[in-house]
Design an enzyme around this catalytic site. Structure first.
Site, PDB file in Angstrom:
ATOM      1  CE  LYS A   1      -7.143   1.712   2.633  1.00 24.53           C
ATOM      2  NZ  LYS A   1      -7.383   3.035   3.134  1.00 24.53           N
TER       3      LYS A   1
ATOM      4  CG  ASP B   1     -10.097   3.771   5.411  1.00 25.96           C
ATOM      5  OD1 ASP B   1      -9.651   4.831   5.902  1.00 25.96           O
ATOM      6  OD2 ASP B   1      -9.701   3.316   4.337  1.00 25.96           O
TER       7      ASP B   1
ATOM      8  NE  ARG C   1      -7.586  11.313   6.728  1.00 28.74           N
ATOM      9  CZ  ARG C   1      -6.791  10.356   6.215  1.00 28.74           C
ATOM     10  NH1 ARG C   1      -7.242   9.144   6.032  1.00 28.74           N
ATOM     11  NH2 ARG C   1      -5.551  10.634   5.917  1.00 28.74           N
TER      12      ARG C   1
ATOM     13  CB  SER D   1      -6.643   5.762   6.660  1.00 28.69           C
ATOM     14  OG  SER D   1      -6.965   5.463   5.331  1.00 28.69           O
TER      15      SER D   1
ATOM     16  CG  HIS E   1      -2.057   0.925   1.135  1.00 26.97           C
ATOM     17  ND1 HIS E   1      -3.294   0.509   0.671  1.00 26.97           N
ATOM     18  CD2 HIS E   1      -2.189   2.247   1.402  1.00 26.97           C
ATOM     19  CE1 HIS E   1      -4.121   1.536   0.678  1.00 26.97           C
ATOM     20  NE2 HIS E   1      -3.483   2.610   1.114  1.00 26.97           N
TER      21      HIS E   1
HETATM   22  N1  URA Z   1      -3.949   5.941   1.653  1.00 25.66           N
HETATM   23  C1  URA Z   1      -4.901   5.525   2.521  1.00 25.66           C
HETATM   24  O1  URA Z   1      -5.447   4.429   2.386  1.00 25.66           O
HETATM   25  N2  URA Z   1      -5.225   6.330   3.527  1.00 25.66           N
HETATM   26  C2  URA Z   1      -4.650   7.526   3.713  1.00 25.66           C
HETATM   27  O2  URA Z   1      -4.995   8.196   4.659  1.00 25.66           O
HETATM   28  C3  URA Z   1      -3.659   7.963   2.820  1.00 25.66           C
HETATM   29  C4  URA Z   1      -3.323   7.138   1.785  1.00 25.66           C
END
Ligand code: URA
Length: 433
Positions: free
Chosen positions: A187, A161, A168, A183, A82
């Site tokens: 996930k 999220d 956000r 966040s 990620h």
């Molecule tokens: N990627 C995400 O999943 N969350 C964030 O807050 C920033 C980047």
């Protein structure tokens, strides 16, 4: 407990308890707390921060807002990568099929465009028919068949999220270490991968433009992941220059397919190989990084990763013919050529500005309900360090509806031309285990 008191406490810089944080997340999840109060809470966190315990509680509450997958029944290692978000950063689209081609299961849950950065889900949705909203049953079925599937936060997995990410995005509360950490980690934990690789971006086009802050974020995510029993690696990589040569959803899908066809060897390709190799190392499928790189390269040069990607499109309802016919992705009606203003070297490219310009062309959102124009974006012809002659094409803008002149001027300004060759950019600046 009252949400007002929790906002008040955090606004004044006080520590929150596990119960208070759960109260906010649970209340938001069940729509008992309105978005204006959650927005105020997010802004209070943005300014006052969260300590390690509070960040862990927030991640835990967000993870537990939905189901947490247990993938231990799969007959091979599970991994995911990620990114904290960048400009032109579509590496997930390449890395997931590369890892799947290496017999690693990749249950990937991604996000949408955030601020000036692009999002994996939006890129995938640029493929006609592609469905990122699978339920858990469908997700696992595809994961078992093809070794990878790519979805968004759902009503079942990390639902908070999904809402908070969008909130956000439009309340200027993205650039917060604890909010990014919770966040991303909620996930990643909920989707069940045992090995997690995080690409923390730093530099002008990153949310954590400051290197020291990027490092704190990387360490915080690694520590948080370990508390949940995951095998963690984080890299800190450059975002002082846009990654690759494309910014915008369908443009980045085309670049992905070209990389998977082994036709492109740019910095985007290099980062895809490095991040894939580090993940291959995490799963112990190579004895050292050199061998891991070779394994990742082979997955591409053999065509096996492309095959996996095409299967994933098919399984998720998309038109897989796009792999051979890019016109199926559509094309913007208008193009605007940006030329070098003088002769010299590209000294730097103001990456955040380019990301904002791409959004304004239609590739991103200003409000949650905005529709993305898949075909809008920017192709970059000259990168930092390249020699340019006055009048050379440095970029091309693609758009349908945007008022292009002010955007074109901003893109022109983003390419800084100088007389001295700039230092070569190091793609990966640090690795944290
Ligand atoms: N990627 C995400 O999943 N969350 C964030 O807050 C920033 C980047």
């Amino acid at each position: 407990m009252r949400i007002y008191d929790i906002i008040y406490k955090k606004r004044n810089g006080e520590k929150l308890t596990k119960e208070e944080i759960s109260f906010v997340i649970d209340g938001y999840n069940k729509a008992k707390i309105p978005e204006y109060q959650v927005s105020a809470f997010l802004m209070a966190v943005y300014f006052s921060g969260l300590n390690d315990n509070e960040t862990f509680y927030l991640t835990q509450a967000m993870t537990n807002s939905g189901k947490v997958l247990d993938l231990s029944f799969l007959d091979g290692p599970t991994a995911d990568k990620h990114s904290t978000g960048g400009v032109g950063d579509g590496t997930s689209l390449v890395i997931a099929p590369v890892l799947a081609a290496c017999d690693i299961y990749v249950p990937m849950m991604s996000g949408r465009a955030l601020g000036h950065t692009g999002g994996t889900l939006d890129k995938l949705e640029a493929i006609p028919g592609f469905n990122v909203n699978l339920n858990i049953k469908q997700f696992i079925k595809i994961l078992k068949k093809n070794k990878f599937a790519m979805i968004g936060q759902t009503k079942e997995i990390a639902p908070v999220d999904k809402k908070m990410y969008a909130l956000r995005d439009v309340t200027a509360t993205v650039e917060s270490i604890p909010l990014i950490c919770s966040s991303i980690m909620s996930k990643k934990i909920a989707e069940g991968a045992k090995n997690i690789l995080l690409d923390v971006k730093t530099g002008d086009g990153a949310f954590m433009s400051d290197y020291k802050k990027a490092k704190i974020l990387a360490k915080k995510m690694v520590e948080t992941g370990k508390k949940f029993g995951r095998n963690m690696t984080a890299v800190i990589s450059d975002m002082d220059s846009p990654l690759g040569n494309q910014i915008g959803n369908s443009l980045e899908v085309i670049q992905t397919i070209e990389v998977l066809k082994n036709n492109i060897k740019n910095d985007f390709y290099d980062l895809c190989i490095e991040l894939s190799a580090l993940t291959i190392m995490q799963t112990k499928k190579a004895k050292d990084i050199k061998q891991a790189r070779a394994v990742a390269q082979k997955a591409i040069s053999s065509g096996y990763a492309l095959e996996k990607f095409i299967k994933m499109i098919e399984y998720q309802g998309g038109n897989a013919k796009v792999a051979d016919n890019y016109s199926l992705l559509g094309k913007a009606k208008n193009e605007y050529i940006i030329k070098a203003q003088k002769t010299g070297y590209i000294g730097c490219i103001q990456t955040r500005q380019l990301g904002i310009c791409s959004c304004m062309l239609g590739a991103g959102r200003l409000k949650t309900e905005d529709k993305i124009d898949w075909t809008a974006g920017i192709t970059i012809y000259k990168k930092t360090g390249d020699v340019v002659k006055k009048g050379d094409i440095v970029a091309k803008l693609f758009y349908n509806k945007a008022a292009v002149e002010p955007i074109a001027n901003a893109v022109k300004e983003a390419f800084k031309i100088c007389t001295i060759k700039p230092k070569k950019i190091k793609l990966i600046k640090d690795i944290i285990i």
